[in-house]
Enzyme design. Structure first.
Site, PDB file in Angstrom:
ATOM      1  N   SER A   1     -24.539  -9.157  13.890  1.00  0.00           N
ATOM      2  CA  SER A   1     -24.709  -7.781  13.440  1.00  0.00           C
ATOM      3  C   SER A   1     -25.229  -7.845  12.224  1.00  0.00           C
ATOM      4  O   SER A   1     -25.424  -6.626  11.607  1.00  0.00           O
ATOM      5  CB  SER A   1     -23.510  -7.847  12.675  1.00  0.00           C
ATOM      6  OG  SER A   1     -22.684  -8.735  11.701  1.00  0.00           O
TER       7      SER A   1
ATOM      8  N   HIS B   1     -21.675  -7.138  19.563  1.00  0.00           N
ATOM      9  CA  HIS B   1     -22.881  -6.473  19.496  1.00  0.00           C
ATOM     10  C   HIS B   1     -23.918  -6.163  21.331  1.00  0.00           C
ATOM     11  O   HIS B   1     -25.809  -5.782  20.997  1.00  0.00           O
ATOM     12  CB  HIS B   1     -23.830  -6.334  18.302  1.00  0.00           C
ATOM     13  CG  HIS B   1     -22.930  -5.695  16.652  1.00  0.00           C
ATOM     14  ND1 HIS B   1     -23.396  -4.430  16.537  1.00  0.00           N
ATOM     15  CD2 HIS B   1     -22.474  -6.750  16.175  1.00  0.00           C
ATOM     16  CE1 HIS B   1     -22.667  -4.383  15.252  1.00  0.00           C
ATOM     17  NE2 HIS B   1     -22.274  -5.590  15.445  1.00  0.00           N
TER      18      HIS B   1
ATOM     19  N   LYS C   1     -18.325   0.109  19.269  1.00  0.00           N
ATOM     20  CA  LYS C   1     -19.610   0.033  19.418  1.00  0.00           C
ATOM     21  C   LYS C   1     -20.070   0.714  19.533  1.00  0.00           C
ATOM     22  O   LYS C   1     -20.427   2.272  20.579  1.00  0.00           O
ATOM     23  CB  LYS C   1     -20.475  -1.331  19.078  1.00  0.00           C
ATOM     24  CG  LYS C   1     -19.361  -2.140  17.738  1.00  0.00           C
ATOM     25  CD  LYS C   1     -19.501  -2.879  16.914  1.00  0.00           C
ATOM     26  CE  LYS C   1     -18.942  -3.448  15.709  1.00  0.00           C
ATOM     27  NZ  LYS C   1     -18.744  -4.426  15.320  1.00  0.00           N
TER      28      LYS C   1
HETATM   29  C1  LIG Z   1     -17.789  -4.985  14.341  1.00  0.00           C
HETATM   30  C2  LIG Z   1     -17.365  -6.279  15.017  1.00  0.00           C
HETATM   31  C3  LIG Z   1     -16.293  -6.784  15.088  1.00  0.00           C
HETATM   32  C4  LIG Z   1     -14.877  -5.781  14.796  1.00  0.00           C
HETATM   33  O1  LIG Z   1     -15.344  -4.763  15.639  1.00  0.00           O
HETATM   34  P1  LIG Z   1     -14.024  -3.979  15.429  1.00  0.00           P
HETATM   35  O2  LIG Z   1     -13.534  -2.819  16.437  1.00  0.00           O
HETATM   36  O3  LIG Z   1     -14.931  -2.742  14.640  1.00  0.00           O
HETATM   37  O4  LIG Z   1     -13.278  -3.861  14.332  1.00  0.00           O
HETATM   38  C5  LIG Z   1     -15.658  -8.120  15.306  1.00  0.00           C
HETATM   39  N1  LIG Z   1     -17.054  -9.091  15.886  1.00  0.00           N
HETATM   40  C6  LIG Z   1     -17.879  -8.447  15.666  1.00  0.00           C
HETATM   41  C7  LIG Z   1     -19.316  -9.352  15.091  1.00  0.00           C
HETATM   42  C8  LIG Z   1     -18.269  -7.386  14.759  1.00  0.00           C
HETATM   43  O5  LIG Z   1     -20.000  -6.764  14.958  1.00  0.00           O
END
Ligand SMILES: *Cc1c(COP(=O)(O)O)cnc(C)c1O
Length: 388
Positions: free
Chosen positions: A180, A208, A239
């Site tokens: 990320s 992602h 996301k």
């Molecule tokens: C954003 C993210 C999460 C957490 O997800 P949320 O729904 O925002 O709590 C978990 N793993 C990765 C790799 C992320 O980038």
């Protein structure tokens, strides 16, 4: 009580800044590509709403209908009657989308990892975790009480070596699909082969990748790997899918096990039906029209070409996440301030979140080509493109 620690953080330029606590913040009704702070509009280059779906009329209509029908809160955990047909439909659709037998909803990606990992590995088991995995994975490993072995970043040979020396009851390999903060993609074919050779389970956090890679279907489709029993896919709706909540998709027996043992599923109120309904609408959009995915990748291409001309090396990234390395903590903060003074919102990411400070740019389908040109034009005025 925490004064000294905080002061030390302040001294080192490491206190975190939550903009919406210091000013009136809202996302523009035009979408998440714009953010309004104290009435002034900025181009938003750090949103993970990659497909620009958070303001899509289909998602809003689906959420509104579910709000009217099911209210604002679920009122109870799934096991206690908090679920609706929206929740179950979303699970079924997610399983189909990811090519698995079943799926289970969680309230966020963070709680999915915190809950599913300790359910899948415990005392006597071994977890193999990439050194740059997301914080939620690290915390899930800690909670699990399994022995956790860290393998070098994206290094399948190192993983294979560790797999052949570390024996445990159950062995779980965990990786982000897309990292990320750097935007690079894990070598899933090689990791999967190492797991296959060693009879280990591969748990992929596709936060992602979902909606972004493989025509939106995620990292397995990106590499042309068919879903299989040994692979567990976790992802978020928060996301690229423009909604909220998360899922784990896997074979039925694994989902049944999680339903019976993942504490964040059992002991937490179900997602609002409106969030589930919006996620369902997002999946349908990704499945039926790939135009937003195409726009996302066209925008990424435009930005990458422009950044290269300005002398930024973004070759490590293969995704819409594009880190700019502009110097130490102080210079990175100044660069972020400079961007904001010029109408661009892109916060500095600093230790301990990352080892090397950076401006983490994300480009989305919601940006216009004009937005990207404006960003490039502003960056042209920042003097340190060539200084590491
Ligand atoms: C954003 C993210 C999460 C957490 O997800 P949320 O729904 O925002 O709590 C978990 N793993 C990765 C790799 C992320 O980038």
């Amino acid at each position: 009580m925490y004064h000294e620690e905080l002061n030390e953080m302040r001294r080192r330029g490491l206190v975190r800044i939550v903009r919406d606590r210091d000013c009136t913040a809202t996302l523009s009704s035009g979408g998440t590509a714009r953010i309004i702070l104290d009435g002034k509009e900025f181009l938003h280059f750090s949103s993970n709403d990659y497909l620009g779906l958070a303001f899509h009329s289909d998602l809003i209509a689906a959420a509104s209908a579910a709000l009217d029908a099911c209210g604002t809160g679920a009122g109870a955990a799934r096991l206690l009657g908090g679920g609706t047909h929206h929740h179950r439909l979303l699970e079924k659709q997610t399983a189909q989308f990811k090519g698995t037998e079943d799926a289970l909803l969680f309230n966020s990606g963070y709680t999915a990892n915190l809950s599913a990992i300790p359910a899948l590995a415990g005392e006597g088991d071994i977890i193999f975790s990439d050194e740059l995995n997301h914080a939620s994975i690290i915390d899930g490993c800690r909670l699990s009480r399994a022995k956790t072995v860290i393998y070098r970043h994206c290094n399948a040979d190192h993983l294979q070596e560790l797999l052949s020396t570390e024996q445990g009851k159950r062995r779980l390999v965990i990786t982000d699909s897309v990292f990320s903060m750097d935007g690079n993609i894990a070598p899933i074919p090689a990791l999967s082969a190492a797991c296959h050779n060693s009879n280990a389970i591969l748990y992929i956090d596709d936060a992602h990748g979902t909606g972004v890679l493989g025509g939106g279907y995620g990292v397995l489709r990106h590499f042309g790997i068919p879903p299989q029993d040994r692979i567990i896919q976790m992802g978020t709706y928060s996301k690229a899918l423009g909604s909220f909540g998360a899922f784990v998709a896997a074979q039925s027996e694994i989902i049944q096990w999680l339903l019976n043992s993942a504490r964040g599923f059992i002991f937490s109120t179900a997602l609002p039906a409106s969030a589930a309904a919006a996620s369902l609408a997002a999946l349908q959009l990704v499945e039926t029209a790939d135009s937003c995915t195409a726009r996302l990748w066209a925008n990424r291409k435009l930005l990458v070409e422009g950044l290269s001309i300005l002398g930024y090396d973004v070759s490590r990234s293969e995704t819409p996440i594009l880190p700019l390395f502009v110097g130490d903590i102080d210079r990175t903060l100044r660069c972020s301030d400079y961007l904001r003074e010029n109408g661009i919102f892109a916060p500095a990411i600093r230790p301990p979140t990352v080892a090397t400070p950076r401006i983490r740019l994300t480009v989305t389908a919601g940006h216009t080509q004009g937005d990207i040109r404006k960003l490039l034009h502003v960056l042209e005025g920042w003097p340190s493109a060539h200084c590491p």
